[in-house]
Design a protein around this motif. Structure first.
Motif, PDB file in Angstrom:
ATOM      1  N   MET A 215      38.188-132.597 -23.041  1.00 41.02           N
ATOM      2  CA  MET A 215      38.721-131.287 -23.410  1.00 41.02           C
ATOM      3  C   MET A 215      37.831-130.155 -22.898  1.00 41.02           C
ATOM      4  O   MET A 215      38.312-129.058 -22.627  1.00 41.02           O
ATOM      5  CB  MET A 215      38.865-131.179 -24.930  1.00 41.02           C
ATOM      6  N   LYS A 216      36.517-130.428 -22.745  1.00 38.13           N
ATOM      7  CA  LYS A 216      35.617-129.406 -22.218  1.00 38.13           C
ATOM      8  C   LYS A 216      35.978-129.023 -20.783  1.00 38.13           C
ATOM      9  O   LYS A 216      35.651-127.933 -20.324  1.00 38.13           O
ATOM     10  CB  LYS A 216      34.171-129.905 -22.268  1.00 38.13           C
ATOM     11  N   LEU A 217      36.632-129.936 -20.074  1.00 39.35           N
ATOM     12  CA  LEU A 217      37.014-129.696 -18.682  1.00 39.35           C
ATOM     13  C   LEU A 217      38.427-129.148 -18.550  1.00 39.35           C
ATOM     14  O   LEU A 217      38.893-128.900 -17.440  1.00 39.35           O
ATOM     15  CB  LEU A 217      36.900-130.997 -17.877  1.00 39.35           C
ATOM     16  N   PHE A 218      39.102-128.968 -19.673  1.00 47.30           N
ATOM     17  CA  PHE A 218      40.504-128.548 -19.657  1.00 47.30           C
ATOM     18  C   PHE A 218      40.604-127.072 -20.033  1.00 47.30           C
ATOM     19  O   PHE A 218      40.420-126.698 -21.184  1.00 47.30           O
ATOM     20  CB  PHE A 218      41.305-129.412 -20.631  1.00 47.30           C
ATOM     21  N   HIS A 219      40.869-126.226 -19.050  1.00 43.91           N
ATOM     22  CA  HIS A 219      40.948-124.781 -19.268  1.00 43.91           C
ATOM     23  C   HIS A 219      42.212-124.235 -18.600  1.00 43.91           C
ATOM     24  O   HIS A 219      42.135-123.602 -17.537  1.00 43.91           O
ATOM     25  CB  HIS A 219      39.712-124.077 -18.704  1.00 43.91           C
ATOM     26  N   PRO A 220      43.382-124.489 -19.172  1.00 41.24           N
ATOM     27  CA  PRO A 220      44.632-124.000 -18.560  1.00 41.24           C
ATOM     28  C   PRO A 220      44.697-122.487 -18.548  1.00 41.24           C
ATOM     29  O   PRO A 220      44.015-121.804 -19.325  1.00 41.24           O
ATOM     30  CB  PRO A 220      45.715-124.605 -19.465  1.00 41.24           C
ATOM     31  N   ARG A 221      45.525-121.970 -17.656  1.00 41.92           N
ATOM     32  CA  ARG A 221      45.653-120.524 -17.481  1.00 41.92           C
ATOM     33  C   ARG A 221      47.111-120.110 -17.631  1.00 41.92           C
ATOM     34  O   ARG A 221      48.018-120.910 -17.428  1.00 41.92           O
ATOM     35  CB  ARG A 221      45.088-120.119 -16.124  1.00 41.92           C
ATOM     36  N   LEU A 222      47.310-118.852 -17.957  1.00 42.05           N
ATOM     37  CA  LEU A 222      48.635-118.345 -18.316  1.00 42.05           C
ATOM     38  C   LEU A 222      49.036-117.196 -17.411  1.00 42.05           C
ATOM     39  O   LEU A 222      48.206-116.358 -17.046  1.00 42.05           O
ATOM     40  CB  LEU A 222      48.615-117.872 -19.779  1.00 42.05           C
ATOM     41  N   ILE A 223      50.329-117.154 -17.037  1.00 38.83           N
ATOM     42  CA  ILE A 223      50.911-115.999 -16.361  1.00 38.83           C
ATOM     43  C   ILE A 223      52.133-115.568 -17.163  1.00 38.83           C
ATOM     44  O   ILE A 223      53.014-116.393 -17.462  1.00 38.83           O
ATOM     45  CB  ILE A 223      51.331-116.318 -14.915  1.00 38.83           C
TER      46      ILE A 223
END
Length: 383
Positions: A215-223
């Protein structure tokens, strides 16, 4: 290679439009780009980049996993951009088997390019989640409507559960606990992940640690796409708060894009919007988002010097600036006669009807959410 999966919780939010134009923006910046249409079963990405109807596509490879994958990777008229067409007419292509997902992922990751843009299908099918998790910084596209934002959140929640299940070995204490909850009739989707992980930490510390490391490597982004008003940018904060509270997940905001009728004209002409009119509000938003991605740190690392909170504040400021620019553009059209007052009145009437419909939809969904939240409170795992 940087991998950029682009997904959405539902269709009709402009995911493919953003994938196509971002890929072109990267190519214009001198990057070697491959754009892959993984919206299998509804493939139409070729229309957005002005490519002729493909004769073969991913479905051709999926029907024979030993075939030469390079056959379906084609050049385009856009410098630095290659394209992997999907298949809309092959039955079952949207529901891939694990072996097909694995084989396709290996071929895509083996391509020679700087950036691989994956236009994923709408929804939360397991194969879509697996492709999204090929990167720790995938992009979720949504619009300000209640259904779209709810589905964006649910997509992220399903992705976290997919990451959780893939972190737990079958037969482990954590996996057995999840299966027991499911078989006992508990809906995993109604459980708060922080509470769930507290129980798993007691049951299976090893699996808990493995999941937390991933989870530390999971950083989704939003548009946030298709906004009409600067206030719509604030909707992203609701998604963020839900992700933090219920998923223990931070997301970054890449920016907002206003609805632009020029896109319909560009699509009819089979010309990508940033090539059709690169100075339009929509095109400038695409370039701005592309620049943020290109300036970001290496894969799996959050941007230095720009906190999560700052990314949301920046998006809201951009919404204000773009709105002012959009209003100036409308005034110019009125003054030069390209847009009549009657056209403007008709547009306002149409938008008012859409707003009224959204209000009704909002009230309906709020009542459903209240019922779901009240029922979920009695289904939390007990320590």
């Amino acid at each position: 290679m940087r991998i950029l999966p682009i997904a959405s919780g539902k269709g009709g939010v402009g995911k493919s439009l953003i994938a196509a134009n971002l890929a072109i923006a990267f190519a214009q910046a001198g990057k070697k780009v491959v754009l892959a249409d993984l919206d299998l079963g509804a493939s139409n990405l070729h229309l957005l980049i002005g490519y002729r109807a493909p004769k073969i596509g991913i479905g051709t490879f999926l029907s024979d996993l030993r075939s030469d994958f390079s056959r379906v990777v084609v050049d385009t008229d856009i410098p630095n951009l290659r394209f992997v067409p999907g298949d809309a007419e092959i039955p079952g292509s949207a529901n891939l088997k694990p072996a097909q997902v694995s084989a396709l992922a290996r071929r895509l990751l083996g391509l020679d390019c700087d950036i691989l843009v994956l236009d994923l299908g709408a929804g939360t099918h397991q194969s879509i989640l697996d492709f999204f998790l090929l990167s720790g910084q995938g992009i979720v596209v949504t619009t300000p409507t209640v259904t779209a934002t709810l589905n964006a959140y649910l997509f992220l929640k399903n992705t976290v559960f997919r990451l959780m299940y893939s972190s737990f070995k079958k037969g482990s204490g954590a996996y057995t606990y999840l299966e027991k909850l499911r078989k006992d009739g508990s809906s995993l989707q109604q459980l708060y992940i922080p509470k769930l992980m507290e129980a798993i930490r007691e049951i299976d510390p090893e699996s808990y640690t493995k999941f937390k490391e991933r989870m530390k490597l999971f950083h989704p982004r939003l548009i946030m796409n298709m906004i009409e008003d600067p206030k719509h940018a604030e909707v992203a904060q609701k998604i963020r708060r839900s992700c933090v509270e219920y998923l223990d997940l931070e997301i970054e905001h890449l920016g907002v894009i206003y609805r632009d009728t020029l896109q319909d004209t560009a699509l009819a002409a089979r010309i990508p919007i940033i090539l059709y009119k690169n100075q339009s509000i929509l095109s400038q938003a695409i370039y701005r988002i592309a620049d943020k991605i290109l300036q970001s740190e290496e894969e799996h690392v959050l941007l230095e010097g720009r906190s999560i909170e700052e990314s949301f504040q920046e998006a809201e400021l951009e919404a204000e600036v773009d709105f002012d620019a959009k209003m100036e553009y409308v005034e110019d059209l009125l003054h030069c006669g390209a847009l009549s007052m009657a056209d403007l009145v008709e547009t306002v009437k149409t938008q008012q009807l859409e707003i009224n419909q959204l209000r009704k939809e909002n009230l309906f969904l709020k009542s459903r959410l209240v019922k779901l939240l009240s029922s979920s409170s009695s289904m939390q795992p007990r320590n």
